[in-house]
Design a protein around this motif. Structure first.
Motif, PDB file in Angstrom:
ATOM      1  N   LEU A   1       0.825  -1.200   0.000  1.00 41.67           N
ATOM      2  CA  LEU A   1       0.000   0.000   0.000  1.00 41.67           C
ATOM      3  C   LEU A   1       0.868   1.263   0.000  1.00 41.67           C
ATOM      4  O   LEU A   1       0.557   2.221  -0.680  1.00 41.67           O
ATOM      5  CB  LEU A   1      -0.944  -0.012   1.204  1.00 41.67           C
ATOM      6  CG  LEU A   1      -1.958   1.129   1.264  1.00 41.67           C
ATOM      7  CD1 LEU A   1      -2.868   1.124   0.045  1.00 41.67           C
ATOM      8  CD2 LEU A   1      -2.753   1.055   2.527  1.00 41.67           C
ATOM      9  N   GLU A   2       1.962   1.240   0.768  1.00 38.36           N
ATOM     10  CA  GLU A   2       2.847   2.404   0.792  1.00 38.36           C
ATOM     11  C   GLU A   2       3.507   2.630  -0.567  1.00 38.36           C
ATOM     12  O   GLU A   2       3.723   3.774  -0.965  1.00 38.36           O
ATOM     13  CB  GLU A   2       3.912   2.243   1.875  1.00 38.36           C
ATOM     14  CG  GLU A   2       3.369   2.389   3.279  1.00 38.36           C
ATOM     15  CD  GLU A   2       4.454   2.252   4.327  1.00 38.36           C
ATOM     16  OE1 GLU A   2       5.637   2.502   4.011  1.00 38.36           O
ATOM     17  OE2 GLU A   2       4.120   1.902   5.465  1.00 38.36           O
ATOM     18  N   ALA A   3       3.802   1.547  -1.273  1.00 37.01           N
ATOM     19  CA  ALA A   3       4.418   1.669  -2.596  1.00 37.01           C
ATOM     20  C   ALA A   3       3.447   2.329  -3.572  1.00 37.01           C
ATOM     21  O   ALA A   3       3.853   3.155  -4.395  1.00 37.01           O
ATOM     22  CB  ALA A   3       4.852   0.304  -3.110  1.00 37.01           C
ATOM     23  N   VAL A   4       2.177   1.990  -3.472  1.00 37.60           N
ATOM     24  CA  VAL A   4       1.160   2.595  -4.338  1.00 37.60           C
ATOM     25  C   VAL A   4       1.043   4.086  -4.039  1.00 37.60           C
ATOM     26  O   VAL A   4       0.982   4.913  -4.950  1.00 37.60           O
ATOM     27  CB  VAL A   4      -0.203   1.889  -4.164  1.00 37.60           C
ATOM     28  CG1 VAL A   4      -1.298   2.638  -4.913  1.00 37.60           C
ATOM     29  CG2 VAL A   4      -0.124   0.442  -4.625  1.00 37.60           C
ATOM     30  N   ASP A   5       1.021   4.426  -2.749  1.00 41.61           N
ATOM     31  CA  ASP A   5       0.957   5.839  -2.355  1.00 41.61           C
ATOM     32  C   ASP A   5       2.182   6.604  -2.853  1.00 41.61           C
ATOM     33  O   ASP A   5       2.060   7.730  -3.349  1.00 41.61           O
ATOM     34  CB  ASP A   5       0.849   5.971  -0.836  1.00 41.61           C
ATOM     35  CG  ASP A   5      -0.485   5.495  -0.286  1.00 41.61           C
ATOM     36  OD1 ASP A   5      -1.444   5.348  -1.086  1.00 41.61           O
ATOM     37  OD2 ASP A   5      -0.572   5.260   0.936  1.00 41.61           O
ATOM     38  N   ALA A   6       3.353   6.013  -2.717  1.00 40.19           N
ATOM     39  CA  ALA A   6       4.582   6.663  -3.172  1.00 40.19           C
ATOM     40  C   ALA A   6       4.572   6.853  -4.684  1.00 40.19           C
ATOM     41  O   ALA A   6       4.994   7.909  -5.189  1.00 40.19           O
ATOM     42  CB  ALA A   6       5.798   5.848  -2.749  1.00 40.19           C
ATOM     43  N   LEU A   7       4.078   5.860  -5.397  1.00 40.85           N
ATOM     44  CA  LEU A   7       4.001   5.964  -6.858  1.00 40.85           C
ATOM     45  C   LEU A   7       3.026   7.064  -7.271  1.00 40.85           C
ATOM     46  O   LEU A   7       3.320   7.862  -8.159  1.00 40.85           O
ATOM     47  CB  LEU A   7       3.584   4.627  -7.475  1.00 40.85           C
ATOM     48  CG  LEU A   7       3.445   4.606  -8.994  1.00 40.85           C
ATOM     49  CD1 LEU A   7       4.772   4.949  -9.664  1.00 40.85           C
ATOM     50  CD2 LEU A   7       2.936   3.246  -9.454  1.00 40.85           C
ATOM     51  N   ALA A   8       1.883   7.120  -6.599  1.00 40.94           N
ATOM     52  CA  ALA A   8       0.896   8.160  -6.905  1.00 40.94           C
ATOM     53  C   ALA A   8       1.469   9.548  -6.626  1.00 40.94           C
ATOM     54  O   ALA A   8       1.318  10.473  -7.430  1.00 40.94           O
ATOM     55  CB  ALA A   8      -0.380   7.939  -6.093  1.00 40.94           C
ATOM     56  N   LYS A   9       2.145   9.700  -5.489  1.00 47.04           N
ATOM     57  CA  LYS A   9       2.746  10.994  -5.143  1.00 47.04           C
ATOM     58  C   LYS A   9       3.797  11.395  -6.176  1.00 47.04           C
ATOM     59  O   LYS A   9       3.831  12.550  -6.620  1.00 47.04           O
ATOM     60  CB  LYS A   9       3.367  10.921  -3.751  1.00 47.04           C
ATOM     61  CG  LYS A   9       3.985  12.224  -3.300  1.00 47.04           C
ATOM     62  CD  LYS A   9       4.562  12.098  -1.913  1.00 47.04           C
ATOM     63  CE  LYS A   9       5.252  13.395  -1.511  1.00 47.04           C
ATOM     64  NZ  LYS A   9       5.893  13.304  -0.202  1.00 47.04           N
ATOM     65  N   ALA A  10       4.637  10.463  -6.569  1.00 43.18           N
ATOM     66  CA  ALA A  10       5.674  10.753  -7.556  1.00 43.18           C
ATOM     67  C   ALA A  10       5.062  11.103  -8.911  1.00 43.18           C
ATOM     68  O   ALA A  10       5.522  12.029  -9.593  1.00 43.18           O
ATOM     69  CB  ALA A  10       6.615   9.561  -7.698  1.00 43.18           C
ATOM     70  N   THR A  11       3.996  10.404  -9.288  1.00 38.25           N
ATOM     71  CA  THR A  11       3.327  10.679 -10.564  1.00 38.25           C
ATOM     72  C   THR A  11       2.707  12.064 -10.574  1.00 38.25           C
ATOM     73  O   THR A  11       2.904  12.840 -11.513  1.00 38.25           O
ATOM     74  CB  THR A  11       2.247   9.611 -10.848  1.00 38.25           C
ATOM     75  OG1 THR A  11       2.867   8.324 -10.880  1.00 38.25           O
ATOM     76  CG2 THR A  11       1.536   9.877 -12.158  1.00 38.25           C
TER      77      THR A  11
END
Length: 80
Positions: A1-11
């Protein structure tokens, strides 16, 4: 879940940086990735305004708006 959040933030951050770059290019900006953000306290000047800072400013504006609405609603009730 944290990886998804990090990816969304970076995007979203990359999209925001690209949008700022395009706006600056369209208006002839020479300062690179910079844009002034006006909030309740006036203009904030950072070397680089980030998507994260935009979210913080937006949240502060919404909180201030809710506080004002609540405060003024209470004041109206006092005088009615």
């Amino acid at each position: 879940l944290e990886a998804v959040d990090a990816l969304a933030k970076a995007t979203y951050s990359a999209m925001f940086d690209d949008l700022v770059r395009r706006i600056n290019a369209a208006v002839g900006g020479v300062r690179g990735l910079s844009i002034g953000v006006l909030d309740i306290f006036g203009f904030e000047i950072f070397e680089k305004n980030s998507f994260e800072q935009l979210c913080i400013n937006y949240t502060n504006e919404r909180l201030q708006s809710k506080f004002n609405h609540h405060t003024f609603t209470q004041e109206e009730q006092v005088y009615h």
